[in-house]
Motif scaffolding. Structure first.
Motif, PDB file in Angstrom:
ATOM      1  N   UNK A  17       1.313  -1.405   0.124  1.00  0.00           N
ATOM      2  CA  UNK A  17       0.158  -0.243  -0.008  1.00  0.00           C
ATOM      3  C   UNK A  17       1.183   1.050   0.624  1.00  0.00           C
ATOM      4  N   UNK A  18       2.263   1.537  -0.322  1.00  0.00           N
ATOM      5  CA  UNK A  18       2.806   1.858  -0.264  1.00  0.00           C
ATOM      6  C   UNK A  18       3.320   3.009  -0.905  1.00  0.00           C
ATOM      7  N   UNK A  19       2.724   2.721  -2.131  1.00  0.00           N
ATOM      8  CA  UNK A  19       2.981   3.439  -3.727  1.00  0.00           C
ATOM      9  C   UNK A  19       1.479   3.148  -3.940  1.00  0.00           C
ATOM     10  N   UNK A  20       1.171   4.202  -4.715  1.00  0.00           N
ATOM     11  CA  UNK A  20      -0.038   4.387  -5.782  1.00  0.00           C
ATOM     12  C   UNK A  20      -1.602   4.507  -4.799  1.00  0.00           C
ATOM     13  N   UNK A  21      -2.753   3.600  -5.349  1.00  0.00           N
ATOM     14  CA  UNK A  21      -4.299   3.824  -4.794  1.00  0.00           C
ATOM     15  C   UNK A  21      -4.202   2.118  -4.363  1.00  0.00           C
ATOM     16  N   UNK A  50      -9.278   2.106 -13.748  1.00  0.00           N
ATOM     17  CA  UNK A  50      -8.022   0.528 -13.193  1.00  0.00           C
ATOM     18  C   UNK A  50      -7.017   0.880 -13.033  1.00  0.00           C
ATOM     19  N   UNK A  51      -5.900   2.487 -12.544  1.00  0.00           N
ATOM     20  CA  UNK A  51      -5.508   2.546 -11.773  1.00  0.00           C
ATOM     21  C   UNK A  51      -5.273   1.822 -10.243  1.00  0.00           C
ATOM     22  N   UNK A  52      -6.278   2.115  -9.494  1.00  0.00           N
ATOM     23  CA  UNK A  52      -7.327   1.694  -7.993  1.00  0.00           C
ATOM     24  C   UNK A  52      -6.974  -0.012  -7.973  1.00  0.00           C
ATOM     25  N   UNK A  53      -5.851   0.089  -7.336  1.00  0.00           N
ATOM     26  CA  UNK A  53      -5.477  -1.567  -7.119  1.00  0.00           C
ATOM     27  C   UNK A  53      -6.571  -1.882  -6.304  1.00  0.00           C
ATOM     28  N   UNK A  54      -7.323  -3.203  -6.252  1.00  0.00           N
ATOM     29  CA  UNK A  54      -8.856  -3.834  -5.634  1.00  0.00           C
ATOM     30  C   UNK A  54      -7.566  -4.944  -5.072  1.00  0.00           C
ATOM     31  N   UNK A  55      -7.595  -5.438  -3.690  1.00  0.00           N
ATOM     32  CA  UNK A  55      -7.579  -6.381  -3.119  1.00  0.00           C
ATOM     33  C   UNK A  55      -8.339  -6.595  -2.062  1.00  0.00           C
ATOM     34  N   UNK A  73     -14.047  -7.649  12.876  1.00  0.00           N
ATOM     35  CA  UNK A  73     -15.457  -7.826  12.151  1.00  0.00           C
ATOM     36  C   UNK A  73     -15.574  -7.692  10.975  1.00  0.00           C
ATOM     37  N   UNK A  74     -16.491  -8.397   9.964  1.00  0.00           N
ATOM     38  CA  UNK A  74     -16.357  -8.923   8.656  1.00  0.00           C
ATOM     39  C   UNK A  74     -18.032  -7.727   7.910  1.00  0.00           C
ATOM     40  N   UNK A  75     -17.715  -7.141   6.944  1.00  0.00           N
ATOM     41  CA  UNK A  75     -16.366  -6.926   6.086  1.00  0.00           C
ATOM     42  C   UNK A  75     -16.222  -5.200   6.852  1.00  0.00           C
ATOM     43  N   UNK A  76     -14.667  -5.671   6.107  1.00  0.00           N
ATOM     44  CA  UNK A  76     -13.793  -4.240   6.041  1.00  0.00           C
ATOM     45  C   UNK A  76     -13.712  -3.732   5.128  1.00  0.00           C
ATOM     46  N   UNK A  77     -13.527  -2.386   4.503  1.00  0.00           N
ATOM     47  CA  UNK A  77     -12.761  -1.949   3.635  1.00  0.00           C
ATOM     48  C   UNK A  77     -11.952  -0.783   3.656  1.00  0.00           C
ATOM     49  N   UNK A  78     -10.866  -1.016   3.308  1.00  0.00           N
ATOM     50  CA  UNK A  78     -10.145   0.240   3.433  1.00  0.00           C
ATOM     51  C   UNK A  78      -9.902   0.873   2.141  1.00  0.00           C
ATOM     52  N   UNK A  79      -9.282   2.461   1.940  1.00  0.00           N
ATOM     53  CA  UNK A  79      -8.777   3.208   0.846  1.00  0.00           C
ATOM     54  C   UNK A  79      -7.730   3.839   1.082  1.00  0.00           C
ATOM     55  N   UNK A  80      -6.454   3.571   0.961  1.00  0.00           N
ATOM     56  CA  UNK A  80      -5.454   3.670   0.647  1.00  0.00           C
ATOM     57  C   UNK A  80      -4.422   4.810  -0.197  1.00  0.00           C
ATOM     58  N   UNK A  81      -3.995   6.134  -0.167  1.00  0.00           N
ATOM     59  CA  UNK A  81      -2.953   6.353  -1.236  1.00  0.00           C
ATOM     60  C   UNK A  81      -2.134   6.965  -0.741  1.00  0.00           C
ATOM     61  N   UNK A 107     -10.771  10.580  -7.340  1.00  0.00           N
ATOM     62  CA  UNK A 107     -10.533  12.530  -8.246  1.00  0.00           C
ATOM     63  C   UNK A 107      -9.720  13.442  -7.651  1.00  0.00           C
ATOM     64  N   UNK A 108      -9.825  13.286  -6.121  1.00  0.00           N
ATOM     65  CA  UNK A 108      -9.090  14.442  -5.451  1.00  0.00           C
ATOM     66  C   UNK A 108      -7.469  14.135  -5.739  1.00  0.00           C
ATOM     67  N   UNK A 109      -6.663  12.444  -5.461  1.00  0.00           N
ATOM     68  CA  UNK A 109      -5.649  12.092  -5.694  1.00  0.00           C
ATOM     69  C   UNK A 109      -5.391  11.544  -7.577  1.00  0.00           C
TER      70      UNK A 109
END
Length: 125
Positions: A17-21, A50-55, A73-81, A107-109
């Protein structure tokens, strides 16, 4: 993209998660909500960002990775830039507003050369 190709067995050390989205969903095969949300997220975000890496991290198969990421607990979703967490949703949330927030943050990123429609621009607009 095929949903199975996006599901990875990853430990927290392998979460790059160090680089990119990067959007990471922690779920389980036994979680009905997780099984419904993940394909919908893929459908909503893959074509637009398409640049957003989905894991997808399967906590049933790798509970240690989930514990190391404070997922209890589930689900958990986290977004990193670029390694910094910008968004987190846990358990119950509306998918539409969540996708809207992801779109706004992407869009902000703003990846250079790509406009919000996903079409490469010449930079002369």
């Amino acid at each position: 993209m095929d949903q199975q190709k996006r599901e990875k067995q990853v430990c927290s050390a392998e979460l790059d998660i160090a680089q990119g989205a990067v959007l990471v969903m922690f779920g389980s095969k036994t979680c009905g909500v997780c099984r419904v949300i993940w394909p919908q997220l893929l459908a909503e975000l893959e074509s637009r960002w398409p640049e957003l890496q989905l894991i997808y991290v399967d906590c049933g198969s790798d509970p240690q990775a989930c514990a190391q990421n404070s997922v209890f607990s589930l689900p958990v979703i986290k977004l990193f830039f670029d390694g910094r967490q910008y968004l987190e949703r846990i358990q119950v949330f509306s998918l539409g507003p969540f996708v809207g927030e992801v779109n706004r943050l992407c869009e902000k990123y703003h990846w250079s050369g790509i406009n919000s429609s996903g079409i490469e621009s010449s930079g002369t607009d």
